[in-house]
Design a protein around this motif. Structure first.
Motif, PDB file in Angstrom:
ATOM      1  N   TRP B 304      -1.315 -47.481  74.584  1.00 32.50           N
ATOM      2  CA  TRP B 304       0.091 -47.682  74.235  1.00 32.50           C
ATOM      3  C   TRP B 304       0.414 -49.134  73.900  1.00 32.50           C
ATOM      4  O   TRP B 304       1.074 -49.427  72.905  1.00 32.50           O
ATOM      5  N   GLU B 308       2.200 -50.603  70.614  1.00 38.82           N
ATOM      6  CA  GLU B 308       3.481 -51.280  70.695  1.00 38.82           C
ATOM      7  C   GLU B 308       3.380 -52.661  70.026  1.00 38.82           C
ATOM      8  O   GLU B 308       4.257 -53.061  69.270  1.00 38.82           O
ATOM      9  N   LEU B 316       9.354 -53.509  64.791  1.00 38.69           N
ATOM     10  CA  LEU B 316       9.747 -52.115  64.988  1.00 38.69           C
ATOM     11  C   LEU B 316       9.270 -51.599  66.341  1.00 38.69           C
ATOM     12  O   LEU B 316       8.268 -52.080  66.870  1.00 38.69           O
ATOM     13  N   PRO B 317      10.005 -50.626  66.860  1.00 39.04           N
ATOM     14  CA  PRO B 317       9.453 -49.919  68.027  1.00 39.04           C
ATOM     15  C   PRO B 317       8.317 -49.005  67.557  1.00 39.04           C
ATOM     16  O   PRO B 317       8.277 -48.642  66.391  1.00 39.04           O
ATOM     17  N   GLN B 319       6.251 -46.063  66.351  1.00 36.84           N
ATOM     18  CA  GLN B 319       6.626 -44.799  65.736  1.00 36.84           C
ATOM     19  C   GLN B 319       5.557 -43.783  66.147  1.00 36.84           C
ATOM     20  O   GLN B 319       4.387 -43.967  65.862  1.00 36.84           O
ATOM     21  N   LEU B 320       6.009 -42.754  66.813  1.00 40.46           N
ATOM     22  CA  LEU B 320       5.058 -41.757  67.281  1.00 40.46           C
ATOM     23  C   LEU B 320       5.150 -40.518  66.398  1.00 40.46           C
ATOM     24  O   LEU B 320       6.223 -40.166  65.949  1.00 40.46           O
ATOM     25  N   TRP B 346       1.100 -36.970  69.519  1.00 35.64           N
ATOM     26  CA  TRP B 346       1.739 -37.383  70.759  1.00 35.64           C
ATOM     27  C   TRP B 346       1.919 -36.153  71.632  1.00 35.64           C
ATOM     28  O   TRP B 346       2.421 -35.136  71.173  1.00 35.64           O
ATOM     29  N   LYS B 351       2.728 -37.382  77.900  1.00 35.21           N
ATOM     30  CA  LYS B 351       3.250 -38.698  77.525  1.00 35.21           C
ATOM     31  C   LYS B 351       2.096 -39.615  77.115  1.00 35.21           C
ATOM     32  O   LYS B 351       1.984 -40.754  77.567  1.00 35.21           O
TER      33      LYS B 351
END
Ligand code: FAD
Lengths: 535, 402
Positions: B304, B308, B316-317, B319-320, B346, B351
């Motif tokens: 992760w 990130e 940007l956050p 993108q999943l 995903w 999670k």
């Protein structure tokens, strides 16, 4: 005193924040114990089977901003946390129509267009702006509030980081951010939209947990929370916990135990023990003592500073600030067991809409009037309600074919005139059922059981001072380095070794867990320093 | 004679057609198959994992093998040992060409001593006939004649129990039985493609609609929802289940040798019974087993933080993906490409960002650190990933018999 009562860390209160704090400390190798007053952990995030076969998320009912890093660090999915989607919000209207916002963009657009073609467009523009702002502000959720007046090196770094994050904002965005921090939700939304039910429903997020109306300044800020949730969207940290919100707490407790933490229920902490300005342990209401060099309070600021400690031990300005901290409860909760699915007259029959939320917020005036009823010591005759039917998406919450309905209600004054009693509680419950029955004709006849919680019940049963659901209102003057009090917003207290980790600290409020985690990281930082011989 | 239509509905189409609010259809073996029924597929996925879901799997190819030579034929085809298959047992199994490369995979249901149903992704009639030479066996294609529904999810057993006379609770994992469901004659197998508790129900096409109606009526109190292929694809990734044409190329469709895989290279070594009677490809697989396979098929978990960071670099956050991605992306170790991920997605339940990958054997040990190509704002970057065991999601209820 037996050696078994000696710990490295004691956490007072087994709410989700206390549990998260304990899990992080235990994970770092500390001998940790959580002391919870009730017979079960979770605080305001609990599932209870009050009537056989029907499981209620007694207080909180949706997972809103639970931090993804916590889900990852504590492996909550492996410990049983499953979050199911909460996809739509329907606002039933008195004229038999409704306004719907759905998971699908086109569906939402069509629904908004029926009410206002302009709003349908503005909604997308608004979403883009808010998403951008939420992205700029979201790092706040993950940092310890700096002390802007006497900043240390780390505080400066934090401020710099925030500055850099906000630097990408253009003029319009920057202005919007400032407005969000100062305006009322209603005024802010007036700048964007014309449809009253849309504005009312959106502004409702700003009044939840406050003793304020949608036209009170400072209620706009919480609009951002929704979009912070969008950013975590696919991560899916927003929705129903399978098995109810108690499963959030249970999964955290399970993770904490797997790291060696001990969790004791039925253990009420009477006082925090101190010697020479340092915490040394706690004493329970039955006189039992437990010792630890680190004591962490997961209860609200009033209890932390005015209950667990002797105010004599604290600087007077802090005591004053905590006394002034706005923690007036304004919410109630009604949980129903239903013999059949509710039938909304605006959208008859069963369908995907029943898996979403229903907001009884037909107009801004309606909300403001609901507030008026409570302002002078009453409860709303026709209240604002946020309704979900968890058994629709999680059939395990009720016996087959039956349902549970969760109704979050505002407003109900904590200090109601003449005080709360059984009759008033039932009258409050009746006001809720009566109002909702106007939209759900089969409601009354399908009610098998009813649980009504007044703000006083929340204080007495859940341990929330004055029944405030967030351990203190989420208004700008009570956020970030003001939460709960300037100079003590970094989870520390004037008593060395005594920390705070509940929702009354930054970022606070909601089943978000950031307070519990950030406090743990600060504690571990202090312990490392102490080991290195620094103060 | 009019030209044949390219697609047709399955025997359930009369019901699934109007339910498909999303208008989101895809083709599956010449049939219309809903990608999702609702405008978004998230609830359908959750129904599989937390309630119950109904998935129309009728387009599967289905063959009935019967007669004295049926067991021998089955044994010639599949890699598993049919002599040891009990009546009422279902095998998941691949089958190979003479070079030991996988042509297809499916399930083999032993309905009687000399009565089998084989399901497959690819048409297999010709292959069956070619291998039936000299055997007294009847091979009947029943793809169109038999309708199939997968009923999957934690509540599926309770639901089914309400409308069948069969002992559903007593049916173990990978077993099949005959029973009546709301009066309709059916085979019920404890199988599925979700890695969860679930059943597949096989009925004559004429009984499809009554079966659908009976299940949906009984299913309402259990949160039953029809689920499409997008939801199924997410579930099968979590379960670590291979998908033909995505995770492997059928040997007989491979244009170049490199596209072919042996069962060992697909993580299916456990299905290969080298002692069994002489199935097609056995000699080649025996030789392959003597030396370790060059490729392995593994799970990977994307890191992760690195994801990130890759997104944060462009402001940007992360993108999943909301659906399972089926494009192949390179995997690296020590600066060199050592494989490729074929399915990625995903997992809302775990999670975690998961993938299925082909890896050179030296880089395939569980825990090996890899790099994976991620495209962020049109630019190729590298994220970190770790080799993991499959299935990623493996709840006890999948196999448990109460
Ligand atoms: C009716 C209601 C609805 C809500 N709805 C939502 C929602 O839908 N979504 C959302 O995100 N948030 C919601 N909230 C807010 C959210 O639930 C809370 O902000 C959050 O759960 C607080 O968590 P906490 O761990 O900080 O404190 P708490 O959950 O309050 O935990 C504190 C714990 O300390 C214990 N305790 C108190 N005193 C002592 C003592 N002396 N000794 C030992 N133990 C003690 C208490 O029993 C309690 O278990 C809602 C709250 C309420 C009340």
């Amino acid at each position: 005193m037996s050696a078994t009562n000696a710990y490295d860390a004691i956490i007072v209160g087994g709410g989700h924040n206390g549990l998260i704090n304990a899990a992080y400390l235990a994970r770092a190798g500390l001998r940790t114990v959580v002391l919870e007053r009730r017979h079960l952990v979770g605080g305001a995030a609990v599932t209870e089977e009050i009537f056989p076969g029907f499981k209620y998320s007694v207080a909180s009912y949706v997972v809103s901003l639970l931090r993804p890093e916590i889900i990852r660090d504590l492996r909550l999915a492996r410990h049983g946390l499953e979050i199911l989607p909460l996809e739509s919000t329907i606002t039933p209207l008195p004229n038999g129509d409704y306004l719907g916002r759905w998971a699908d963009h086109d569906q939402t657009r069509r629904d908004l267009y029926r009410h206002s073609p302009k709003d349908a467009e503005a909604y997308d523009d608004f979403a883009t702006l808010m998403y951008r702002l939420a992205w700029a502000v979201k790092p706040l959720l993950g940092i310890v509030p700096p002390d802007p007046l006497s900043p240390g090196l780390r505080d400066l770094k934090t401020l710099l980081m925030l500055g850099r994050h906000a630097r990408g904002l253009d003029e319009q965005q920057f202005h919007a951010l400032f407005k969000l921090g100062t305006m009322s939700a209603a005024d802010y939304l007036d700048e964007w939209f014309e449809s009253d039910p849309l504005k009312a429903t959106m502004s409702a997020s700003g009044i939840i947990g406050t003793f304020l109306g949608p036209r009170s300044p400072g209620t706009a800020y919480v609009l951002l929370h929704h979009y912070m949730g969008e950013i975590d969207g696919v991560f899916r940290a927003w929705g129903f916990a399978r098995g109810g919100n108690g499963m959030v707490s249970e999964s955290i407790a399970s993770s904490a135990r797997s790291h060696g933490a001990e969790i004791r229920t039925g253990a009420t902490v009477e006082r925090v023990l101190t010697a020479n300005g340092r915490a040394t342990g706690v004493v329970l209401d039955d006189g039992e003592e437990l010792t630890a060099k680190t004591v962490v309070s997961g209860v609200d600021p009033k209890r932390t500073f005015l209950g667990l400690l002797d105010p004599e031990e604290l600087p007077e300005d802090l005591v004053e600030a905590i006394r002034r901290f706005r923690i007036r409860g304004s919410s109630g909760k009604v949980n129903l067991s239903l013999s059949e699915a509710p039938e909304f007259s605006c959208l008859p029959g069963e369908g995907p809409h029943l898996r979403g939320a229903f907001s009884i917020s037909p107009s801004t005036d309606y909300l403001e009037r609901a507030y008026d009823d409570a302002k002078y010591g009453g409860f709303s005759r026709r209240p604002y309600m946020d309704i979900v039917i968890p058994s629709m998406i999680d059939p395990g919450m009720a016996p087959p074919g039956r349902h549970v309905m969760s109704i979050f209600v505002q407003y109900a004054a904590f200090d109601i005139e003449g005080g709360w009693d059984d009759a008033k509680r039932e009258a409050f419950g009746d006001a809720v059922v009566d109002t909702l029955s106007e939209y759900v004709p089969n409601l009354r006849d399908s009610i098998l059981h009813r649980q009504v919680l007044t703000p006083l019940d929340m204080q007495e049963q859940l341990g929330l001072t004055e029944g405030n659901i967030f351990h203190g209102e989420l208004t700008p003057q009570q956020l970030f380095f003001f939460r709960p009090s300037p100079a003590w917003a970094d989870y520390r207290t004037p008593v060395r070794g005594f920390y705070q980790c509940g929702s009354g600290t930054h970022p606070g409020g909601g089943v978000c867990g950031a307070s519990g985690r950030l406090a743990a990281l600060e504690i571990l930082r202090d312990l490392r320093r102490r080991r290195r011989g620094r103060p | 004679m009019p030209a044949p239509s390219a697609v047709r509905g399955t025997p359930f189409h009369e019901r699934t057609g109007p339910l498909c609010q999303a208008g989101n259809w895809r083709r599956w073996a010449g049939h219309l198959s809903a990608s999702s029924y609702e405008p978004t597929h998230e609830h359908e996925y959750q129904a599989i994992r937390s309630a119950a879901a109904l998935i129309d799997v009728s387009p599967l190819h289905k063959y009935r093998l019967s007669g004295p030579g049926a067991a021998t034929l089955a044994n010639r085809i599949v890699t598993r040992d049919v002599d040891r298959q009990e009546i009422g047992q279902v095998y998941y199994t691949p089958w190979c060409d003479a070079a030991g490369k996988v042509r297809d995979d499916g399930t083999l249901h032993r309905l009687g001593a000399s009565d089998f149903r084989l399901t497959s992704a690819e048409p297999t009639l010709k292959w069956l006939h070619e291998n039936a030479r000299g055997l007294d066996v009847e091979i009947e294609e029943e793809t169109e004649q038999v309708a199939a529904l997968a009923l999957q999810g934690p509540r599926s057993r309770e639901l089914l129990e309400r409308i069948t006379d069969g002992d559903v609770a007593g049916l173990p994992y990978f077993r099949v039985m005959s029973a009546r469901i709301a009066g309709i004659a059916a085979e019920i197998s404890r199988t599925g493609y979700t890695g969860d508790l679930g059943y597949e129900i096989w009925v004559g096409a004429a009984d499809a609609i009554p079966l659908w109606d009976a299940l949906t009526a009984a299913g309402a109190p259990f949160g039953l929802a029809p689920a499409g292929m997008l939801a199924l694809d997410m579930a099968r990734l979590e379960a670590g289940l291979l998908l033909v044409d995505v995770d492997f190329v059928p040997a007989h469709r491979a244009i170049i040798e490199d596209r072919k895989s042996s069962p060992y290279e697909l993580g299916l070594g456990w299905t290969v019974s080298l002692e069994a009677s002489n199935f097609v490809g056995r000699a080649a697989l025996r030789a392959e087993r003597a030396r370790p396979p060059a490729w392995r098929f593994r799970g990977i978990v994307l890191d992760w933080e690195s994801l990130e960071a890759a997104y944060a670099a462009v402001g940007l956050p992360p993108q999943l993906p909301g659906t399972t991605l089926r494009d192949s992306v390179p995997l690296y170790a020590g600066g060199r490409q050592v494989g490729y991920a074929t399915s990625r997605g995903w997992s809302p339940t775990l999670k975690t960002y998961l993938g299925l990958a082909h890896l050179e054997a030296e880089s395939a040990a569980v825990g090996t650190e890899l790099e994976i190509e991620v495209t962020v704002e049109h630019r190729r970057r590298r994220g970190r990933a770790t080799v993991a065991k499959t299935p990623f999601f493996d709840p006890e209820r999948k196999r448990a018999t109460p």
